[in-house]
Design a protein around this motif. Structure first.
Motif, mmCIF file in Angstrom:
data_model
loop_
_atom_site.group_PDB
_atom_site.id
_atom_site.type_symbol
_atom_site.label_atom_id
_atom_site.label_comp_id
_atom_site.label_asym_id
_atom_site.label_seq_id
_atom_site.Cartn_x
_atom_site.Cartn_y
_atom_site.Cartn_z
ATOM 1 N N VAL B 27 -22.823 71.359 46.358
ATOM 2 C CA VAL B 27 -22.727 70.376 45.269
ATOM 3 C C VAL B 27 -22.663 71.096 43.925
ATOM 4 C CG1 VAL B 27 -23.794 68.360 44.192
ATOM 5 C CG2 VAL B 27 -24.062 68.725 46.657
ATOM 6 N N GLN B 28 -23.514 72.097 43.754
ATOM 7 C CA GLN B 28 -23.536 72.831 42.482
ATOM 8 C C GLN B 28 -22.158 73.422 42.190
ATOM 9 O OE1 GLN B 28 -26.103 76.279 42.392
ATOM 10 N NE2 GLN B 28 -26.186 76.342 40.156
ATOM 11 N N ASN B 29 -21.538 73.974 43.205
ATOM 12 C CA ASN B 29 -20.225 74.587 43.038
ATOM 13 C C ASN B 29 -19.152 73.553 42.665
ATOM 14 O OD1 ASN B 29 -17.643 76.019 44.898
ATOM 15 N ND2 ASN B 29 -18.550 77.010 43.141
ATOM 16 N N GLU B 30 -19.175 72.397 43.333
ATOM 17 C CA GLU B 30 -18.191 71.349 43.018
ATOM 18 C C GLU B 30 -18.338 70.890 41.571
ATOM 19 O OE1 GLU B 30 -15.632 70.179 44.658
ATOM 20 O OE2 GLU B 30 -16.028 71.380 46.447
ATOM 21 N N LEU B 31 -19.594 70.754 41.144
ATOM 22 C CA LEU B 31 -19.886 70.288 39.792
ATOM 23 C C LEU B 31 -19.439 71.327 38.759
ATOM 24 C CD1 LEU B 31 -21.185 67.658 38.965
ATOM 25 C CD2 LEU B 31 -23.423 68.770 39.084
ATOM 26 N N GLU B 32 -19.774 72.580 38.991
ATOM 27 C CA GLU B 32 -19.386 73.635 38.045
ATOM 28 C C GLU B 32 -17.869 73.754 37.962
ATOM 29 O OE1 GLU B 32 -21.507 77.292 38.875
ATOM 30 O OE2 GLU B 32 -23.428 76.423 38.261
ATOM 31 N N SER B 36 -15.868 73.080 34.485
ATOM 32 C CA SER B 36 -15.032 74.164 33.981
ATOM 33 C C SER B 36 -13.583 73.736 33.813
ATOM 34 C CB SER B 36 -15.079 75.364 34.946
ATOM 35 O OG SER B 36 -16.387 75.858 35.032
ATOM 36 N N ARG B 37 -13.139 72.903 34.744
ATOM 37 C CA ARG B 37 -11.756 72.428 34.659
ATOM 38 C C ARG B 37 -11.575 71.566 33.405
ATOM 39 N NH1 ARG B 37 -9.247 68.886 39.466
ATOM 40 N NH2 ARG B 37 -7.639 68.032 38.090
ATOM 41 N N ILE B 38 -12.614 70.837 33.042
ATOM 42 C CA ILE B 38 -12.522 69.970 31.856
ATOM 43 C C ILE B 38 -12.619 70.780 30.563
ATOM 44 C CG2 ILE B 38 -13.756 68.140 30.581
ATOM 45 C CD1 ILE B 38 -14.490 66.998 33.441
ATOM 46 N N THR B 39 -13.543 71.737 30.534
ATOM 47 C CA THR B 39 -13.770 72.471 29.277
ATOM 48 C C THR B 39 -12.911 73.730 29.175
ATOM 49 O OG1 THR B 39 -15.530 73.832 30.240
ATOM 50 C CG2 THR B 39 -16.200 71.740 29.243
ATOM 51 N N SER B 69 -18.305 72.094 20.239
ATOM 52 C CA SER B 69 -16.882 71.778 20.229
ATOM 53 C C SER B 69 -16.359 71.327 21.584
ATOM 54 C CB SER B 69 -16.090 73.008 19.784
ATOM 55 O OG SER B 69 -16.318 74.064 20.707
ATOM 56 N N ARG B 70 -17.084 71.706 22.648
ATOM 57 C CA ARG B 70 -16.614 71.354 23.993
ATOM 58 C C ARG B 70 -17.440 70.253 24.648
ATOM 59 N NH1 ARG B 70 -15.643 77.460 25.748
ATOM 60 N NH2 ARG B 70 -13.390 77.540 25.500
ATOM 61 N N ALA B 71 -18.497 69.806 23.956
ATOM 62 C CA ALA B 71 -19.462 68.915 24.609
ATOM 63 C C ALA B 71 -19.078 67.442 24.544
ATOM 64 C CB ALA B 71 -20.849 69.118 24.005
ATOM 65 N N ALA B 81 -13.370 61.270 37.841
ATOM 66 C CA ALA B 81 -11.921 61.243 38.092
ATOM 67 C C ALA B 81 -11.463 62.465 38.894
ATOM 68 C CB ALA B 81 -11.161 61.165 36.776
ATOM 69 N N ILE B 82 -12.164 63.584 38.754
ATOM 70 C CA ILE B 82 -11.663 64.797 39.412
ATOM 71 C C ILE B 82 -12.550 65.321 40.541
ATOM 72 C CG2 ILE B 82 -10.360 65.535 37.361
ATOM 73 C CD1 ILE B 82 -12.513 67.613 36.830
ATOM 74 N N MET B 83 -13.786 64.823 40.626
ATOM 75 C CA MET B 83 -14.652 65.343 41.697
ATOM 76 C C MET B 83 -14.309 64.676 43.030
ATOM 77 S SD MET B 83 -18.393 66.271 40.279
ATOM 78 C CE MET B 83 -18.830 64.604 39.828
#
Lengths: 267, 267
Positions: B27-32, B36-39, B69-71, B81-83
Motif C-alpha cells: 500500500v505504501q508503495n502504491e501511495l508513494e 509522485s506521479r502528481i507532484t 508550491s506542490r501541496a 483517479a489514478i490509484m
C-alpha cells in the motif's frame, strides 16, 4: 434414479457467469467437474436460471440426477471440500424427480446494491456494488412502485436476445438498508425475469434518482415497449440472486404451482 | 513545507501489507507512486502503523510533506483517479508540521470478523473473515474482559521481532453484530499494539470459544509473558484497522497527547 437439489452461493467476480461455455470459467462447469470427480461419471446440472458474468448468488438453486448407487454422498461436505472457494454449497436435499430447478420455481428475489458516495468507494465493496453516487431517494422510492404488478417488460429486456412473451409480474420492489452508511439495497421479487431485466430496471431507477427523469418515466418506458428508449443497463457486480422459491402443490393440483412460473432461466 | 494527512481504506487481499518492500505490491508503495506521479518528485509517506499481508483498513492514517508550491492539489480526487481500486482516499486534511501519523496517534481500533458456520462460508466474505466455525459466545465474552486494562503483552507479540517494552493498555474489547447471521465482530481499542497482537489475542479467544481452554486462560497467558504458551495467531484476512485517533492538545501542554501514545507502528 435419484434427484438432488442443492442451494449454492457464489462470488461472480471471477466467473464468466453461470452457464457452461467453451474456454471460460463458469459456475456450472465448476459444479459439474466437482460432481463428476466424486461420482466418477459425467453429469449435467440444471440451474434455476443463468446469471451473467460478475453477478453473484446467495441462493442459486441447482438440480442433477444420478443412479441410486451413486447418489448417496455427503454432498455438502464432499463438494465444499473440492470446489474453489468462490462457490459453496449452502444446502442439499433429495427431491422428487418432478422437481426442476428452473421450471418448478415460482418466484425469485434479486438484490441490487448501490453505493451513493461519489468521492470514494470502500475497496472491500468494489466487487459488490455499483458506485453510482448520490441519488434522490424519495424519487427512487416512488419510481420503484411503478414496476409493481403485471406489465409488458419488453423495454427492459436485453437487446440481443428478445423473447416473445415479455409479460412478467413484479411482486415486491423495496429499498433496504445497506451494509454501511454509504449503501442501499434494492430488493425485487417477481414470478420471472427477462434477460438483464433487473439490471435494466435498476439502470432506469438510477437515472431517475439522478434527476434525469421523473419517477413516472418508468411508466412511459414500460408503455413504450421499446428497449432503445430505456436507460443503460446497470453493471453486473451490484446484482445478487438472493432466493429462488418453489411452490407447494396446491389444492388445484400438482401442476398449479408450476403454472405460476414465468422463469426464463435468465437474470 | 506543508504537511498533508490522508485517511485511506484498502482491501489487503492483493497487497503484501503496508510497508514498502522490494519486488512486492504494498500500500505504501502504491501511495508513494501515485503522489509522485502528481507532484513529479519522489515522496515518502508515513503510516500510523504497518498492517500485514492480507489485513484490511477502513481508517488507516498517513502523512506526507511537500513544498508549498506542490501541496495545493485536490488530493482526494487526484489520488482516487489514478490509484488502483483496492486502495482509496476517504479524507484529506492539511495539518500542522508537528503532526505525525504514527507518533501523534493516541488510540487505535481494530475489528476482527469471525465466521461461525462450519458447513459453508459465503464466497463474497472469504477474504474478510476467519472461518473458525462455531464458538461458545458466552465464554468469548467473558474471556475478552481479561484483556482490558494495562498488561504486559509479551505473550501476545510476534515471535520473530520482540520489542523491549511490551506493556500496553486495552481500553475496549467488545463483540458486535456481523454483516450477516453467520458472523460476529470483535472490536478492540487500545493505546498501542505489538506486532500481530490483535491476531494473537483473537487466536487465544477462538481457542477459548472452542472449549480448548477456560476464559481465565487469558490471564494465565498474560502472566506467563511467554509467546510460546499462547495459541496460534489468527489469520490476517479477518482483521481490519478501523480507526486511528489523535488527541487534542491538552491543558497540560501540547506534548501531553503524545505522551499517551504507545504505538509501535505495527498491527
Amino acid at each position: 434414479m435419484k434427484r438432488i437439489k442443492i442451494t449454492i452461493a457464489y462470488d461472480g467476480t471471477k466467473f464468466c457467469g453461470w452457464q457452461i461455455q467453451p474456454g471460460v470459467r463458469t459456475v456450472q462447469n465448476e459444479l459439474e467437474k466437482a460432481i463428476s470427480r466424486i461420482t466418477g461419471a459425467p453429469v449435467r446440472v440444471y440451474g434455476s436460471g443463468r446469471t451473467d458474468s460478475g453477478v453473484h448468488a446467495l441462493g442459486q438453486v441447482v438440480h442433477f440426477t444420478l443412479p441410486e448407487s451413486r447418489a448417496e454422498v455427503p454432498w455438502q461436505r464432499a463438494l465444499n471440500a473440492i470446489m474453489p472457494d468462490d462457490v459453496t454449497v449452502l444446502d442439499v436435499a433429495y427431491v422428487d424427480e418432478s422437481f426442476h430447478a428452473q421450471f418448478s420455481s415460482i418466484r425469485k428475489t434479486y438484490v441490487y446494491t448501490l453505493w451513493l458516495e461519489n468521492k470514494f468507494l470502500f475497496p472491500c465493496r468494489r466487487n459488490y456494488v455499483w458506485g453510482c453516487g448520490p441519488l434522490d431517494i424519495d424519487a427512487l422510492d416512488t419510481a420503484m412502485k411503478y414496476f409493481l404488478g403485471e406489465h409488458d417488460f419488453a423495454s427492459f429486456q436485453n437487446v440481443g436476445t428478445p423473447v416473445k412473451n415479455t409479460i412478467r409480474t413484479i411482486l415486491e420492489f423495496v429499498r433496504l438498508p445497506g451494509e454501511n452508511e454509504h449503501e442501499i439495497k434494492l430488493q425485487v421479487c417477481g414470478t420471472g425475469f427477462l434477460k438483464q431485466m433487473v439490471r435494466n430496471m435498476v439502470g432506469c431507477l438510477v437515472d431517475i434518482g439522478r434527476g434525469k427523469a421523473e419517477p413516472g418515466f418508468v411508466r412511459s418506458v414500460l408503455e413504450a415497449k421499446d428497449r432503445t428508449l430505456a436507460p443503460a443497463t446497470a453493471p453486473p457486480q451490484g446484482l445478487c440472486l438472493s432466493h429462488v422459491y418453489y411452490g407447494e402443490p396446491k389444492s388445484g393440483g400438482p401442476e398449479s404451482g408450476r403454472n405460476e412460473s414465468r422463469i426464463d432461466g435468465t437474470d
